[in-house]
Design a protein around this motif. Structure first.
Motif, PDB file in Angstrom:
ATOM      1  N   PRO A  40      -3.422  -1.550  -3.565  1.00  0.00           N
ATOM      2  CA  PRO A  40      -2.892  -1.063  -2.271  1.00  0.00           C
ATOM      3  C   PRO A  40      -1.374  -1.234  -2.159  1.00  0.00           C
ATOM      4  O   PRO A  40      -0.707  -0.400  -1.532  1.00  0.00           O
ATOM      5  CB  PRO A  40      -3.622  -1.920  -1.232  1.00  0.00           C
ATOM      6  N   ALA A  41      -0.812  -2.294  -2.776  1.00  0.00           N
ATOM      7  CA  ALA A  41       0.647  -2.468  -2.732  1.00  0.00           C
ATOM      8  C   ALA A  41       1.338  -1.316  -3.452  1.00  0.00           C
ATOM      9  O   ALA A  41       2.377  -0.811  -2.994  1.00  0.00           O
ATOM     10  CB  ALA A  41       1.030  -3.806  -3.361  1.00  0.00           C
ATOM     11  N   PHE A  49       6.251   2.879   2.163  1.00  0.00           N
ATOM     12  CA  PHE A  49       6.141   1.617   2.902  1.00  0.00           C
ATOM     13  C   PHE A  49       6.580   0.459   1.996  1.00  0.00           C
ATOM     14  O   PHE A  49       5.798  -0.443   1.690  1.00  0.00           O
ATOM     15  CB  PHE A  49       4.707   1.416   3.392  1.00  0.00           C
ATOM     16  N   LYS A  50       7.833   0.498   1.568  1.00  0.00           N
ATOM     17  CA  LYS A  50       8.284  -0.426   0.531  1.00  0.00           C
ATOM     18  C   LYS A  50       8.378  -1.864   1.016  1.00  0.00           C
ATOM     19  O   LYS A  50       8.050  -2.797   0.273  1.00  0.00           O
ATOM     20  CB  LYS A  50       9.624   0.042  -0.042  1.00  0.00           C
ATOM     21  N   PHE A  51       8.791  -2.066   2.259  1.00  0.00           N
ATOM     22  CA  PHE A  51       8.869  -3.435   2.762  1.00  0.00           C
ATOM     23  C   PHE A  51       7.475  -4.054   2.840  1.00  0.00           C
ATOM     24  O   PHE A  51       7.264  -5.203   2.426  1.00  0.00           O
ATOM     25  CB  PHE A  51       9.524  -3.464   4.150  1.00  0.00           C
ATOM     26  N   LEU A  56       3.383  -7.710   0.773  1.00  0.00           N
ATOM     27  CA  LEU A  56       2.033  -7.935   0.259  1.00  0.00           C
ATOM     28  C   LEU A  56       2.070  -8.555  -1.125  1.00  0.00           C
ATOM     29  O   LEU A  56       1.323  -9.495  -1.429  1.00  0.00           O
ATOM     30  CB  LEU A  56       1.266  -6.612   0.241  1.00  0.00           C
ATOM     31  N   SER A  57       2.961  -8.068  -1.988  1.00  0.00           N
ATOM     32  CA  SER A  57       3.044  -8.601  -3.349  1.00  0.00           C
ATOM     33  C   SER A  57       3.463 -10.066  -3.339  1.00  0.00           C
ATOM     34  O   SER A  57       3.015 -10.862  -4.173  1.00  0.00           O
ATOM     35  CB  SER A  57       4.020  -7.770  -4.200  1.00  0.00           C
ATOM     36  N   GLN A  58       4.324 -10.452  -2.386  1.00  0.00           N
ATOM     37  CA  GLN A  58       4.758 -11.851  -2.310  1.00  0.00           C
ATOM     38  C   GLN A  58       3.647 -12.757  -1.779  1.00  0.00           C
ATOM     39  O   GLN A  58       3.513 -13.909  -2.212  1.00  0.00           O
ATOM     40  CB  GLN A  58       6.007 -11.959  -1.434  1.00  0.00           C
ATOM     41  N   HIS A  69       5.343  -6.625  -9.388  1.00  0.00           N
ATOM     42  CA  HIS A  69       6.131  -5.774  -8.484  1.00  0.00           C
ATOM     43  C   HIS A  69       5.262  -4.592  -8.054  1.00  0.00           C
ATOM     44  O   HIS A  69       4.543  -4.005  -8.870  1.00  0.00           O
ATOM     45  CB  HIS A  69       7.388  -5.275  -9.197  1.00  0.00           C
ATOM     46  N   PRO A  70       5.303  -4.227  -6.771  1.00  0.00           N
ATOM     47  CA  PRO A  70       4.422  -3.145  -6.299  1.00  0.00           C
ATOM     48  C   PRO A  70       4.674  -1.796  -6.950  1.00  0.00           C
ATOM     49  O   PRO A  70       3.802  -0.920  -6.910  1.00  0.00           O
ATOM     50  CB  PRO A  70       4.703  -3.093  -4.788  1.00  0.00           C
TER      51      PRO A  70
END
Length: 215
Positions: A40-41, A49-51, A56-58, A69-70
């Motif tokens: 999903p990221a 929706f990069k932010f 989410l990745s963090q 990294h997404p």
């Protein structure tokens, strides 16, 4: 989505002899969780929706110890074994049925722009602690030994070892003379350098003793 998840779970069960049932793998395996939440990221990143994707990745990194990294592109049937300390960079690509052990970095050298992380083709194995750094390709079926540092392209069906890594086998045949190597029996470059220092110290001690005896 569910067929992809099934492939990822099957990858764990097929390649990890300690893996219990599919249900327990789904609940308990941090490497699988990192891949699950990367999907999903990745979608969020590529839909603007990069932010949110980065956040989410963090969160996933905090929960699993795996940082992906997404924007990184992952195939299906990937096994991230144990997971702790794995880092996969923004422009990295990982093909189907790859196996990545703990402590692996798929990163850049800090000198490139654009495509700056490696591409792993299908069925690649990357041993624990290995670093693959740069915008090159690791060919299909290649094996990278534990703690190797790979800075150049690796041909398909090759085995690469050492710091910096060199190809010692391709298609099962020796490329240069080398011992039979696996993830356990790999020459440790740090230990080798320490041994050289001890030898140099012993040589200097012998010279000092000889000077004293002639003094």
């Amino acid at each position: 989505m569910f067929s992809g998840l099934k492939k990822d779970i099957n990858a764990v069960r097929e390649r990890d002899p300690a893996a219990p049932s599919a249900f327990k793998v789904f609940l308990l395996y941090s490497g699988l969780h990192a891949i699950m939440w990367h999907r999903p990221a990745y979608w969020l990143w590529h839909h603007g929706f990069k932010f949110t994707a980065r956040a989410l990745s963090q969160i996933v990194r905090f929960c699993t110890g795996v940082e992906i990294h997404p924007a990184a592109k992952l195939g299906r049937g990937i096994l991230i074994d144990h997971g702790s300390g794995v880092v996969i960079g923004e422009t990295a690509e990982v093909g189907d049925n790859c196996t990545i052990y703990q402590g692996v970095t798929l990163g850049g050298t800090g000198k490139e722009t654009g495509k700056r992380h490696p591409t792993l083709m299908n069925n690649v194995i990357v041993g624990a602690g290995a670093k693959v750094l740069g915008p090159f390709t690791v060919g299909e079926g290649a094996k990278i030994a534990a703690n190797a540092v790979v800075l150049n392209a690796i041909p398909e069906y090759s085995t690469a070892v050492g710091v910096p890594a060199r190809v010692v086998r391709q298609y099962g045949k020796k490329v240069i003379p080398a011992e039979k190597l696996d993830q356990v029996h790999i020459p440790d470059p740090v230990s080798q350098e320490i041994c050289k220092l001890y030898m140099e110290i012993d040589r200097l001690k012998a010279e000092i003793e000889e000077m004293k005896s002639h003094g």
